[in-house]
Structures are given as C-alpha cells and as structure tokens.
Scaffold this active site. Structure first.
Site, PDB file in Angstrom:
ATOM      1  N   ARG A  64      14.969  39.531  44.773  1.00 54.79           N
ATOM      2  CA  ARG A  64      16.140  40.287  44.342  1.00 54.79           C
ATOM      3  C   ARG A  64      16.403  41.390  45.360  1.00 54.79           C
ATOM      4  O   ARG A  64      15.472  41.914  45.983  1.00 54.79           O
ATOM      5  CB  ARG A  64      15.911  40.913  42.964  1.00 54.79           C
ATOM      6  CG  ARG A  64      15.687  39.915  41.839  1.00 54.79           C
ATOM      7  CD  ARG A  64      15.420  40.638  40.528  1.00 54.79           C
ATOM      8  NE  ARG A  64      15.256  39.718  39.408  1.00 54.79           N
ATOM      9  CZ  ARG A  64      14.094  39.178  39.046  1.00 54.79           C
ATOM     10  NH1 ARG A  64      12.987  39.507  39.702  1.00 54.79           N
ATOM     11  NH2 ARG A  64      14.036  38.340  38.019  1.00 54.79           N
ATOM     12  N   LYS A 107      11.261  42.641  38.124  1.00 57.97           N
ATOM     13  CA  LYS A 107      12.055  42.997  36.959  1.00 57.97           C
ATOM     14  C   LYS A 107      11.133  43.287  35.777  1.00 57.97           C
ATOM     15  O   LYS A 107      10.132  42.617  35.571  1.00 57.97           O
ATOM     16  CB  LYS A 107      13.000  41.835  36.618  1.00 57.97           C
ATOM     17  CG  LYS A 107      14.148  42.222  35.712  1.00 57.97           C
ATOM     18  CD  LYS A 107      15.159  41.101  35.642  1.00 57.97           C
ATOM     19  CE  LYS A 107      16.371  41.499  34.823  1.00 57.97           C
ATOM     20  NZ  LYS A 107      17.401  40.433  34.800  1.00 57.97           N
ATOM     21  N   HIS A 123      22.333  37.907  45.817  1.00 55.15           N
ATOM     22  CA  HIS A 123      21.897  36.974  44.774  1.00 55.15           C
ATOM     23  C   HIS A 123      22.267  35.536  45.123  1.00 55.15           C
ATOM     24  O   HIS A 123      21.651  34.596  44.602  1.00 55.15           O
ATOM     25  CB  HIS A 123      22.514  37.370  43.437  1.00 55.15           C
ATOM     26  CG  HIS A 123      21.547  37.312  42.290  1.00 55.15           C
ATOM     27  ND1 HIS A 123      20.387  38.060  42.250  1.00 55.15           N
ATOM     28  CD2 HIS A 123      21.545  36.582  41.145  1.00 55.15           C
ATOM     29  CE1 HIS A 123      19.732  37.812  41.136  1.00 55.15           C
ATOM     30  NE2 HIS A 123      20.402  36.902  40.451  1.00 55.15           N
ATOM     31  N   ARG A 134      19.314  34.063  46.541  1.00 58.62           N
ATOM     32  CA  ARG A 134      18.298  33.804  45.504  1.00 58.62           C
ATOM     33  C   ARG A 134      18.600  32.473  44.811  1.00 58.62           C
ATOM     34  O   ARG A 134      17.687  31.683  44.550  1.00 58.62           O
ATOM     35  CB  ARG A 134      18.287  34.962  44.513  1.00 58.62           C
ATOM     36  CG  ARG A 134      17.193  34.904  43.456  1.00 58.62           C
ATOM     37  CD  ARG A 134      17.074  36.257  42.773  1.00 58.62           C
ATOM     38  NE  ARG A 134      16.318  36.202  41.542  1.00 58.62           N
ATOM     39  CZ  ARG A 134      14.980  36.205  41.470  1.00 58.62           C
ATOM     40  NH1 ARG A 134      14.268  36.241  42.576  1.00 58.62           N
ATOM     41  NH2 ARG A 134      14.373  36.180  40.299  1.00 58.62           N
ATOM     42  N   HIS A 148      10.691  34.646  36.676  1.00 59.42           N
ATOM     43  CA  HIS A 148      11.463  34.430  35.457  1.00 59.42           C
ATOM     44  C   HIS A 148      10.530  34.228  34.270  1.00 59.42           C
ATOM     45  O   HIS A 148       9.598  33.429  34.334  1.00 59.42           O
ATOM     46  CB  HIS A 148      12.355  33.188  35.594  1.00 59.42           C
ATOM     47  CG  HIS A 148      13.507  33.379  36.524  1.00 59.42           C
ATOM     48  ND1 HIS A 148      14.125  32.345  37.193  1.00 59.42           N
ATOM     49  CD2 HIS A 148      14.160  34.499  36.901  1.00 59.42           C
ATOM     50  CE1 HIS A 148      15.103  32.816  37.932  1.00 59.42           C
ATOM     51  NE2 HIS A 148      15.145  34.116  37.775  1.00 59.42           N
ATOM     52  N   TYR A 157      19.601  28.801  37.874  1.00 65.35           N
ATOM     53  CA  TYR A 157      19.701  29.109  39.296  1.00 65.35           C
ATOM     54  C   TYR A 157      19.759  27.848  40.147  1.00 65.35           C
ATOM     55  O   TYR A 157      20.210  27.891  41.294  1.00 65.35           O
ATOM     56  CB  TYR A 157      18.495  29.947  39.739  1.00 65.35           C
ATOM     57  CG  TYR A 157      18.616  31.415  39.441  1.00 65.35           C
ATOM     58  CD1 TYR A 157      18.743  31.878  38.129  1.00 65.35           C
ATOM     59  CD2 TYR A 157      18.582  32.349  40.451  1.00 65.35           C
ATOM     60  CE1 TYR A 157      18.843  33.224  37.842  1.00 65.35           C
ATOM     61  CE2 TYR A 157      18.673  33.708  40.186  1.00 65.35           C
ATOM     62  CZ  TYR A 157      18.808  34.144  38.881  1.00 65.35           C
ATOM     63  OH  TYR A 157      18.904  35.475  38.599  1.00 65.35           O
TER      64      TYR A 157
END
Length: 322
Positions: A168, A194, A262, A265, A288, A297
């Site tokens: 990220r 995250k 992104h 990503r 994730h 994704y």
C-alpha cells in the site's frame, strides 16, 4: 455537544468536547496515520452537517443518518466532478459507526444510530480501482528507469516496492531506514500494515537493487524516514500519486490520469494468481484478513481460461486413457 470525557492535560485550548472524544476514539484504535486523518475528517463532516440542521449528534437516529447518507450521495467528488462512489459513502458511514460504538461504550448514547441506517450496497466482487496489465507495469517501470536527475533513484525504488511487493502507498511512505534488513538469507522490509499489524516481506532482487542504489545516492543514513524529499522530509502519498500518473503518461498508458498506487497493488494480485500462486499465499502477502478481498483484487478471476471445469475434464480424460 455535552462533555463526554474529561479534558486531558495538555489538550490544546479551544478544542471542543467532540474533538476530544474523537481523539480519544482514534487513540483507542490501531490505525495508520492516513486512516486516522480520514476518520477524523468523516466525523467532523457529520458534526458539521448536524450543526447546520441544529441536530444533536447524541440524539441522532437512523433516520438522521439515512438523510446524511443521501446527502453524501448527491455531493460531487471534487476530483472527478461525479457523485461520491458508493464505496466512499459506505467508508464514511463505517467510520462514523465506529465512532458511535465508542460513544456507546462511554454510555454517552444508548445505541448506535448508524447500525440501523440504510448503507449503500458495496459488492465484495467489485473495485473501482483502475488496474494495470503486466505489460503496462513493465512500461511504467521502464519509464522510471529512463528518468534522470537527483530524484530518479528514489522514484525507481518506490516503484519497485509498489510493483514487486504490492505494498500500500501508506506502507511505502511510512518506511524508515531501519525497516530494511535481512532475514534467513532474504533481503527484507518490515512495516506496519493495515490495522496496525507489524508485517515483513521479502525483497525481490530488482527491489533490493533499487533500494541499494537509492540509499547509496545520498549521504549515509542509519535512521529516519526511508524515502525523503530534497529537504529531508518524508515523502507523502500525494507525491506518489503524482509520480504514478506522470510516469504512466510518459509510458503512453491509457487512462493515466485515473491511475493510483493502488493500481499497482491490484496488478500484483492479478499477476500472482495468473502465475499460479495459491490464493492463500497472495492473501498473506497482501495482508488481507478476508480471502474475498484478495479475490476482488484479482482482475483476471473471471477469465474463462481459468475455469476449473477444464482442469476437471482434463483429469477425467487422463483417467479414461490410462
């Protein structure tokens, strides 16, 4: 708004009770600086909306939240001129819901009004992020490689981490010099992902070489931010957004003005799955918690060439010919 928490020592003069509550709520959660700032803005926007209507946020109901959500859906995004996306409205309400959950725990309100509100439907199988093909990622890296000037080596290192590791943008700009190291024969990078989770990833040879070239381009540093501007300040995410779009335009990539960090990503996840990397390994690499997020994704997940029916039929053919 009535006082919900006692004023803390050192609290800046003039800070409202609502701001104190928001800061206490944010301090109680493991969040990245970017997410923290976004949540702070979301709560401030809700409080401003309530103030304009002389509504008490502590007495708000799901009907008030519904009205606020419909108002958000009619607001034009300053960047695109189009109404806010459903994902953006849902994210704003999600942050507001967490804020009210905190107020419930403080017994400042009896119930969370966002819980019963009509939130926009957001499909887990859809993402508004513009993706990139492997060839376009190669073209982007080539454009970075062709750059000259004092910032070129930094740009190549940033692009390598985004493209080769799928990090990220907040994770990249938040890196410190001490986060780059070696573990069990692998060059590696450690960072806070995250949700405040400490993570580590292996550096590819290209990413490792790009980082080494960048670090060797300036005076020796043993601490502080990894990626810095000419004045020594940590680079910010906005600079990386501009970099991606400028390099994409130079590379002749269509829709360059809509690309973001992104996008790389997403490209990482798609390429990894296309090359046969198991979903759980891609999920772990991207940090994730839910495999459904990883699948979203994967831009090539609906490619009929990957339909498992072909694998089953091939196995049956091998059995029948044995």
């Amino acid at each position: 708004m009535t006082s919900l928490v006692p004023r803390q020592a050192g609290t800046p003069a003039g800070r409202t009770d609502a701001e104190q509550v928001t800061e206490a709520w944010l301090a109680n959660r493991r969040l990245s600086p970017h997410t923290r700032d976004a949540y702070r803005r979301d709560v401030a926007a809700w409080l401003a909306w309530c103030a304009d209507r002389r509504a008490d946020p502590l007495r708000a109901t799901f009907l008030d939240v519904n009205a606020y959500a419909r108002a958000l859906e009619s607001v034009a995004d300053p960047r695109s001129g189009r109404p806010l996306a459903a994902t953006t409205v849902a994210r704003k309400l999600s942050g507001l819901s967490s804020w009210y959950d905190f107020l419930v725990k403080l017994r400042a309100v009896d119930a969370n009004p966002v819980a019963g509100a009509d939130r926009p439907y957001v499909s887990r199988d859809h993402s508004a992020t513009v993706g990139l093909t492997p060839a376009e990622v190669d073209a982007l890296l080539a454009a970075a490689g062709a750059e000259r000037g004092p910032a070129a080596v930094r740009h190549r290192a940033v692009l390598a981490l985004l493209a080769d590791l799928g990090l990220r943008v907040g994770e990249v700009v938040g890196l410190d010099v001490t986060d780059v190291g070696a573990e069990r024969g692998h060059r590696s990078v450690r960072f806070v992902g995250k949700g405040g989770r400490p993570r580590r990833r292996a550096l590819t040879p290209a990413a490792s070489a790009a980082l080494d070239a960048y670090l060797a381009s300036g005076p020796p540093r043993t601490s502080g931010p990894l990626f810095v501007t000419g004045t020594g300040a940590r680079i910010d995410r906005h600079a990386v957004f501009r970099l991606i779009r400028r390099l994409a335009e130079q590379a002749g990539i269509a829709g360059a003005e809509r690309l973001s960090p992104h996008s790389l990503r997403h490209a990482f996840a798609t390429a990894a799955r296309e090359e046969g990397v198991p979903l759980e390994d891609v999920q772990d690499a991207m940090g994730h918690a839910d495999p459904r997020t990883t699948r979203r994704y994967d831009r090539d997940r609906h490619n009929l060439d990957r339909d498992p029916a072909y694998t089953i039929a091939a196995a049956r053919a091998r059995r029948s010919s044995a």
